[in-house]
Enzyme design. Structure first.
Site, short mmCIF file in Angstrom:
data_model
loop_
_atom_site.label_atom_id
_atom_site.label_comp_id
_atom_site.label_asym_id
_atom_site.label_seq_id
_atom_site.Cartn_x
_atom_site.Cartn_y
_atom_site.Cartn_z
N HIS A 1 8.08 -21.32 -22.18
CA HIS A 1 7.07 -20.35 -21.99
C HIS A 1 6.20 -20.57 -21.01
O HIS A 1 5.67 -21.54 -20.61
CB HIS A 1 6.71 -20.02 -23.38
CG HIS A 1 7.46 -19.27 -24.30
ND1 HIS A 1 7.72 -18.05 -24.10
CD2 HIS A 1 7.94 -19.80 -25.48
CE1 HIS A 1 8.53 -17.67 -25.08
NE2 HIS A 1 8.76 -18.71 -26.01
N HIS B 1 7.17 -19.42 -31.51
CA HIS B 1 6.62 -21.01 -32.22
C HIS B 1 5.21 -21.03 -32.33
O HIS B 1 4.87 -21.60 -33.34
CB HIS B 1 7.27 -22.03 -31.29
CG HIS B 1 8.67 -22.50 -31.83
ND1 HIS B 1 9.60 -21.52 -31.93
CD2 HIS B 1 9.27 -23.54 -32.62
CE1 HIS B 1 10.69 -22.13 -32.51
NE2 HIS B 1 10.54 -23.51 -32.79
C1 LIG Z 1 2.20 -16.19 -57.25
C2 LIG Z 1 3.04 -16.01 -56.09
C3 LIG Z 1 3.59 -17.19 -55.68
C4 LIG Z 1 4.54 -16.97 -54.31
C5 LIG Z 1 5.56 -18.14 -54.18
C6 LIG Z 1 6.15 -18.09 -52.91
C7 LIG Z 1 7.17 -19.34 -53.14
C8 LIG Z 1 8.14 -19.36 -51.71
C9 LIG Z 1 8.75 -17.87 -51.45
C10 LIG Z 1 8.88 -18.00 -50.01
C11 LIG Z 1 8.86 -16.42 -49.56
C12 LIG Z 1 8.39 -16.46 -48.09
C13 LIG Z 1 9.61 -15.94 -47.07
C14 LIG Z 1 9.67 -16.91 -46.15
C15 LIG Z 1 11.39 -16.99 -45.79
C16 LIG Z 1 11.78 -17.70 -44.52
O1 LIG Z 1 10.89 -18.31 -43.94
S1 LIG Z 1 13.23 -17.76 -44.21
C17 LIG Z 1 13.30 -17.72 -42.62
C18 LIG Z 1 13.65 -16.79 -41.70
N1 LIG Z 1 13.49 -17.10 -40.38
C19 LIG Z 1 14.40 -17.68 -39.71
O2 LIG Z 1 15.74 -18.00 -40.23
C20 LIG Z 1 13.99 -17.97 -38.40
C21 LIG Z 1 14.38 -16.90 -37.40
N2 LIG Z 1 13.85 -17.43 -36.22
C22 LIG Z 1 12.63 -16.94 -35.94
O3 LIG Z 1 11.76 -16.41 -36.78
C23 LIG Z 1 12.11 -17.30 -34.33
O4 LIG Z 1 12.86 -18.13 -33.68
C24 LIG Z 1 10.80 -18.12 -34.40
C25 LIG Z 1 11.05 -19.25 -35.58
C26 LIG Z 1 9.59 -17.22 -35.07
C27 LIG Z 1 10.49 -18.55 -33.28
O5 LIG Z 1 10.43 -17.75 -32.41
P1 LIG Z 1 11.09 -17.83 -30.82
O6 LIG Z 1 10.74 -16.56 -30.02
O7 LIG Z 1 12.52 -17.95 -30.78
O8 LIG Z 1 10.34 -18.98 -30.34
P2 LIG Z 1 9.71 -19.36 -28.97
O9 LIG Z 1 8.46 -19.99 -29.15
O10 LIG Z 1 9.95 -18.20 -28.00
O11 LIG Z 1 10.59 -20.56 -28.31
C28 LIG Z 1 11.54 -20.37 -27.53
C29 LIG Z 1 12.47 -21.45 -27.50
O12 LIG Z 1 12.04 -22.73 -27.36
C30 LIG Z 1 12.18 -23.52 -28.59
N3 LIG Z 1 11.25 -24.33 -28.95
C31 LIG Z 1 9.80 -23.88 -28.80
N4 LIG Z 1 9.03 -24.81 -29.35
C32 LIG Z 1 9.90 -25.89 -29.94
C33 LIG Z 1 9.80 -26.98 -30.37
N5 LIG Z 1 8.53 -27.37 -30.59
N6 LIG Z 1 10.71 -27.84 -30.80
C34 LIG Z 1 11.89 -27.33 -30.34
N7 LIG Z 1 12.13 -26.13 -29.90
C35 LIG Z 1 11.17 -25.40 -29.49
C36 LIG Z 1 12.67 -22.47 -29.55
O13 LIG Z 1 13.72 -23.03 -30.46
C37 LIG Z 1 13.28 -21.21 -28.95
O14 LIG Z 1 14.58 -21.39 -28.42
P3 LIG Z 1 15.86 -20.61 -29.43
O15 LIG Z 1 15.91 -21.67 -30.62
O16 LIG Z 1 14.96 -19.37 -29.83
O17 LIG Z 1 16.82 -20.32 -28.46
#
Ligand SMILES: CCCCCCCCCCCCCCCC(=O)SCCNC(=O)CCNC(=O)[C@H](O)C(C)(C)COP(=O)(O)OP(=O)(O)OC[C@H]1O[C@@H](n2cnc3c(N)ncnc32)[C@H](O)[C@@H]1OP(=O)(O)O
Length: 383
Positions: free
Chosen positions: A353, A238
């Site tokens: 963390h 995060h």
């Molecule tokens: C001309 C050209 C134009 C281009 C034009 C483009 C247009 C537009 C195209 C898009 C193109 C890009 C492409 C992107 C596509 C995607 O972004 S799709 C999204 C794909 N990723 C996902 O679905 C999320 C998968 N999960 C993750 O990647 C990881 O969970 C994250 C988000 C990196 C976080 O990593 P983590 O190690 O789980 O987080 P961490 O800091 O360790 O937190 C530990 C726990 O505390 C919780 N926590 C920490 N902080 C918080 C908080 N503030 N509040 C609540 N809970 C928290 C976390 O939820 C976590 O609990 P769990 O839920 O994991 O059990």
């Protein structure tokens, strides 16, 4: 943009993320962290739909702003170069986002998980504690614990039959303990359990889950199959993600920020009118405006109670359309504030963390974005 304001913006770009994390620690140090931590919800809409998918939202809004504010009349060449540079920076940061948080290659986990595994981390199944109750550190919330226990029960049931005698006994005790935990009305009721019995059940569950659902070598797989990702140095995803997004949005804002703000200023009265119209639809206003004429009571009620919400909705739609199409920099700034707020909450949330894990997540994003924007500093002249 004058040299002074450019230097000031530079300083903001470089310092805002580390200072936000530091502010989170100070809030904790002075005892105000508990109230903020209470607002945290891992499964909340903001975390699940926005923060965790933040690179998608940041890409969408960032690129719409880059394209919307690009048109510099008569400077097509320079304009195309600016977009090409933005795309190159975006491509590098997207690749780094993917490598650090999503995965390096098919079957190879992301960098943050590799660091964790190579520093002794593992997907644990410490389900029960020495008193026979569910370990409170196991999943951190009732919902997640219930989901994990149900999943483990299903896997054991599916693969649990035809074991040799000792395994069968462990299987029976595991299934029995899980059923008790799932149907327990009083979680604190004493159980006739011993530490060794709990340890044997935990080991059995761990071995079965790793055998039938393995390999559980990434935090996403471990979370999906009801495990507990613990024991290694786990850089905060995060903190990494929020820092990467803030640095990208601020970095690109340097290119088109001046134009965007000039355009916003030029249309300030139009925007003010659109905003005030939102409030100019109250029933009292409308009732008073209906006064004096020969309007019937029914007509006045209609004018006072039905037309205002419709007028308000229409005004809101017009304002949203104006901002989304003509002033997307407003959405960019709103996104920036959201990510900074989430970064602060994550820094305050010491239960997720350690400080070192926050710092490693911060540095992983900060170093790459710092190099990318420092390299382009000369070219990042505002439009
Ligand atoms: C001309 C050209 C134009 C281009 C034009 C483009 C247009 C537009 C195209 C898009 C193109 C890009 C492409 C992107 C596509 C995607 O972004 S799709 C999204 C794909 N990723 C996902 O679905 C999320 C998968 N999960 C993750 O990647 C990881 O969970 C994250 C988000 C990196 C976080 O990593 P983590 O190690 O789980 O987080 P961490 O800091 O360790 O937190 C530990 C726990 O505390 C919780 N926590 C920490 N902080 C918080 C908080 N503030 N509040 C609540 N809970 C928290 C976390 O939820 C976590 O609990 P769990 O839920 O994991 O059990």
């Amino acid at each position: 943009m004058t040299k002074m304001s450019s230097k000031c913006f530079n300083a903001i770009h470089l310092l805002i993320c580390p200072l936000t994390v530091l502010l989170g620690y100070l809030i904790n140090a002075y005892g105000y962290g508990a109230a903020l931590q209470a607002t945290l919800n891992k499964d909340g809409l903001v975390n699940a739909m926005f923060v965790k998918k933040g690179w998608f939202w940041t890409s969408l809004v960032g690129w719409w702003c880059i394209i919307r504010y690009r048109a510099v009349p008569g400077a097509a060449g320079r304009d195309r170069r600016h977009i090409a540079r933005s795309f190159k920076r975006y491509a590098i940061l997207t690749l780094w986002w993917y490598l650090f948080t999503q995965g390096i290659w098919f079957g190879v986990g992301p960098i943050m998980d590799l660091v964790f595994v190579y520093t002794g981390g593992h997907c644990h199944y410490d389900v029960f504690d020495g008193t026979g109750h569910v370990n409170k550190h196991f999943q951190g919330s009732v919902t997640r614990t219930h989901r994990a226990l149900t999943l483990i029960q299903n896997v054991l049931t599916l693969h649990g039959q035809h074991q040799e005698h000792h395994q069968q006994q462990l299987w029976d005790r595991s299934i029995g303990s899980i059923k008790d935990a799932l149907h327990a009305t009083d979680a604190s009721a004493p159980k006739n359990a011993t530490l060794s019995a709990a340890a044997a059940i935990n080991t059995f569950i761990h071995d079965q889950m790793h055998r039938w659902q393995g390999p559980l070598t990434t935090s996403a797989q471990c979370r999906r199959f009801g495990g507990h990702w613990a024991g290694g140095h786990d850089p905060s995803g995060h903190v990494f993600l929020a820092t990467l997004m803030c640095m990208f949005l601020l970095g690109e804002l340097r290119v088109f920020g001046r134009r965007a703000l000039a355009h916003l200023y030029a249309q300030k009265w139009l925007l003010l009118r659109l905003v005030t119209r939102l409030f100019d639809t109250g029933p009292i206003w409308t009732w008073r405006r209906c006064g004096g004429g020969s309007m019937s009571c029914g007509a006045r009620l209609w004018r006072a109670l039905v037309e205002p919400p419709a007028a308000c909705a229409a005004a809101l739609l017009r304002l949203t359309q104006c901002i989304a199409c003509d002033h997307p920099v407003v959405i960019l700034v709103a996104l920036l504030v959201t990510w900074l707020w989430q970064l602060l909450l994550t820094a305050v949330a010491s239960r997720f963390h350690t400080v070192r894990e926050h710092i490693s997540g911060l540095l992983a994003a900060y170093i790459v974005t710092g190099v990318v924007y420092a390299r382009d500093a000369a070219a990042l002249r505002p439009l």
